[in-house]
Design a protein around this motif. Structure first.
Motif, PDB file in Angstrom:
ATOM      1  N   LEU A 191       0.829  -1.040   0.396  1.00 59.41           N
ATOM      2  CA  LEU A 191       0.071   0.023   0.098  1.00 59.41           C
ATOM      3  C   LEU A 191       0.966   0.833   0.124  1.00 59.41           C
ATOM      4  CD1 LEU A 191      -2.701  -1.165   2.690  1.00 59.41           C
ATOM      5  CD2 LEU A 191      -3.350  -0.435   0.132  1.00 59.41           C
ATOM      6  N   ASP A 192       1.746   1.607   0.618  1.00 55.79           N
ATOM      7  CA  ASP A 192       2.887   2.090   1.018  1.00 55.79           C
ATOM      8  C   ASP A 192       4.588   2.288   1.323  1.00 55.79           C
ATOM      9  OD1 ASP A 192       4.096   4.575   1.716  1.00 55.79           O
ATOM     10  OD2 ASP A 192       2.334   5.987   0.767  1.00 55.79           O
ATOM     11  N   SER A 193       5.195   2.634   1.350  1.00 55.03           N
ATOM     12  CA  SER A 193       6.482   2.409   1.795  1.00 55.03           C
ATOM     13  C   SER A 193       6.605   2.905   3.715  1.00 55.03           C
ATOM     14  CB  SER A 193       7.432   2.976   0.990  1.00 55.03           C
ATOM     15  OG  SER A 193       7.261   3.656   1.191  1.00 55.03           O
ATOM     16  N   ASP A 194       5.492   3.929   3.556  1.00 53.37           N
ATOM     17  CA  ASP A 194       5.679   4.503   4.794  1.00 53.37           C
ATOM     18  C   ASP A 194       4.487   3.682   5.679  1.00 53.37           C
ATOM     19  OD1 ASP A 194       6.285   6.645   7.011  1.00 53.37           O
ATOM     20  OD2 ASP A 194       4.150   7.773   6.428  1.00 53.37           O
ATOM     21  N   GLN A 195       5.228   2.959   6.700  1.00 52.70           N
ATOM     22  CA  GLN A 195       4.511   2.489   7.559  1.00 52.70           C
ATOM     23  C   GLN A 195       2.836   2.915   7.611  1.00 52.70           C
ATOM     24  OE1 GLN A 195       6.590   1.180  10.612  1.00 52.70           O
ATOM     25  NE2 GLN A 195       5.388  -0.653  11.170  1.00 52.70           N
ATOM     26  N   GLU A 196       3.442   4.715   8.506  1.00 50.91           N
ATOM     27  CA  GLU A 196       1.927   5.482   9.130  1.00 50.91           C
ATOM     28  C   GLU A 196       1.192   5.796   7.796  1.00 50.91           C
ATOM     29  OE1 GLU A 196       0.848   9.459  10.499  1.00 50.91           O
ATOM     30  OE2 GLU A 196       2.793   8.939  11.374  1.00 50.91           O
ATOM     31  N   SER A 197       1.488   5.965   6.690  1.00 48.12           N
ATOM     32  CA  SER A 197       0.391   6.433   5.746  1.00 48.12           C
ATOM     33  C   SER A 197      -0.354   5.114   4.433  1.00 48.12           C
ATOM     34  CB  SER A 197       1.514   6.857   3.628  1.00 48.12           C
ATOM     35  OG  SER A 197       0.651   6.893   3.033  1.00 48.12           O
ATOM     36  N   ALA A 198       0.707   3.613   5.056  1.00 50.61           N
ATOM     37  CA  ALA A 198      -0.036   2.614   4.553  1.00 50.61           C
ATOM     38  C   ALA A 198      -0.838   2.238   5.520  1.00 50.61           C
ATOM     39  CB  ALA A 198       1.252   1.321   5.225  1.00 50.61           C
ATOM     40  N   GLY A 199      -0.951   2.819   6.784  1.00 48.21           N
ATOM     41  CA  GLY A 199      -1.936   2.494   7.933  1.00 48.21           C
ATOM     42  C   GLY A 199      -3.530   3.160   7.781  1.00 48.21           C
ATOM     43  N   GLU A 200      -2.782   4.524   7.330  1.00 43.64           N
ATOM     44  CA  GLU A 200      -4.063   5.215   6.976  1.00 43.64           C
ATOM     45  C   GLU A 200      -4.830   4.695   5.533  1.00 43.64           C
ATOM     46  OE1 GLU A 200      -2.578   9.222   6.592  1.00 43.64           O
ATOM     47  OE2 GLU A 200      -1.962   8.970   8.398  1.00 43.64           O
ATOM     48  N   LYS A 201      -4.086   4.245   4.211  1.00 41.46           N
ATOM     49  CA  LYS A 201      -4.373   3.991   3.274  1.00 41.46           C
ATOM     50  C   LYS A 201      -5.195   2.602   4.053  1.00 41.46           C
ATOM     51  CE  LYS A 201      -1.338   5.784   0.451  1.00 41.46           C
ATOM     52  NZ  LYS A 201      -0.545   5.330  -1.146  1.00 41.46           N
ATOM     53  N   TYR A 202      -4.343   1.535   4.986  1.00 46.47           N
ATOM     54  CA  TYR A 202      -5.509   0.201   4.635  1.00 46.47           C
ATOM     55  C   TYR A 202      -6.900   1.197   5.479  1.00 46.47           C
ATOM     56  CZ  TYR A 202      -6.711  -3.502   7.686  1.00 46.47           C
ATOM     57  OH  TYR A 202      -7.453  -4.218   8.055  1.00 46.47           O
ATOM     58  N   GLU A 203      -6.259   1.608   6.312  1.00 46.91           N
ATOM     59  CA  GLU A 203      -7.950   1.813   7.243  1.00 46.91           C
ATOM     60  C   GLU A 203      -9.257   2.659   6.269  1.00 46.91           C
ATOM     61  OE1 GLU A 203      -9.297   1.448  10.175  1.00 46.91           O
ATOM     62  OE2 GLU A 203      -7.913   0.338  10.688  1.00 46.91           O
ATOM     63  N   ALA A 204      -8.839   3.360   5.235  1.00 50.27           N
ATOM     64  CA  ALA A 204      -9.436   4.328   4.337  1.00 50.27           C
ATOM     65  C   ALA A 204     -10.045   2.984   3.569  1.00 50.27           C
ATOM     66  CB  ALA A 204      -8.797   4.810   3.635  1.00 50.27           C
ATOM     67  N   ILE A 205      -9.544   1.698   2.751  1.00 50.44           N
ATOM     68  CA  ILE A 205     -10.170   1.097   1.990  1.00 50.44           C
ATOM     69  C   ILE A 205     -10.810   0.321   2.802  1.00 50.44           C
ATOM     70  CG2 ILE A 205      -9.477  -0.993   0.685  1.00 50.44           C
ATOM     71  CD1 ILE A 205      -6.192   0.064  -0.157  1.00 50.44           C
ATOM     72  N   ARG A 206     -10.695  -0.028   3.629  1.00 53.45           N
ATOM     73  CA  ARG A 206     -11.517  -1.326   4.944  1.00 53.45           C
ATOM     74  C   ARG A 206     -12.943  -0.346   5.384  1.00 53.45           C
ATOM     75  NH1 ARG A 206     -13.167  -2.735  10.358  1.00 53.45           N
ATOM     76  NH2 ARG A 206     -13.914  -4.754  10.382  1.00 53.45           N
TER      77      ARG A 206
END
Length: 102
Positions: free
Chosen positions: A22-37
């Motif tokens: 989702l993203d190389s930046d862990q925090e950004s990846a977490g935000e993208k994960y939550e948005a997708i969910r």
């Protein structure tokens, strides 16, 4: 009608690979994960799901297992890939529901 969970559950390593995809930046990846969910839950809710949270999680699990298995996902936007898997899951749910109503 919720789907029966598959025997394979998402591993910690699989989840990490999903986040990296989702993203190389862990925090950004977490935000993208939550948005997708959240978007998946909305998708399943709008299509009459009786268990939108569970079906969203099943969608994420299936995508994560594919990524962990090394599948190369070519999607301009990760959500579009998740959405495609979600559509297939919704069809499964409709098929199961129809079969049980017969």
């Amino acid at each position: 009608m919720p789907l029966t969970k598959r025997d394979q559950s998402l591993t910690g390593e699989g989840f990490r690979k999903l986040l990296s995809w989702l993203d190389s930046d862990q925090e950004s990846a977490g935000e993208k994960y939550e948005a997708i969910r959240r978007r998946l839950i909305t998708f399943f809710t709008c299509h009459g799901s009786q268990a939108p949270d569970e079906e969203a999680d099943e969608t994420i699990d299936r995508v994560a297992r594919r990524i962990a298995a090394g599948e190369q996902v070519q999607a301009p936007d990760p959500y579009s890939y998740f959405h495609g898997v979600a559509r297939l899951i919704m069809k499964e749910v409709w098929r199961i529901t129809k079969k049980q109503e017969s």
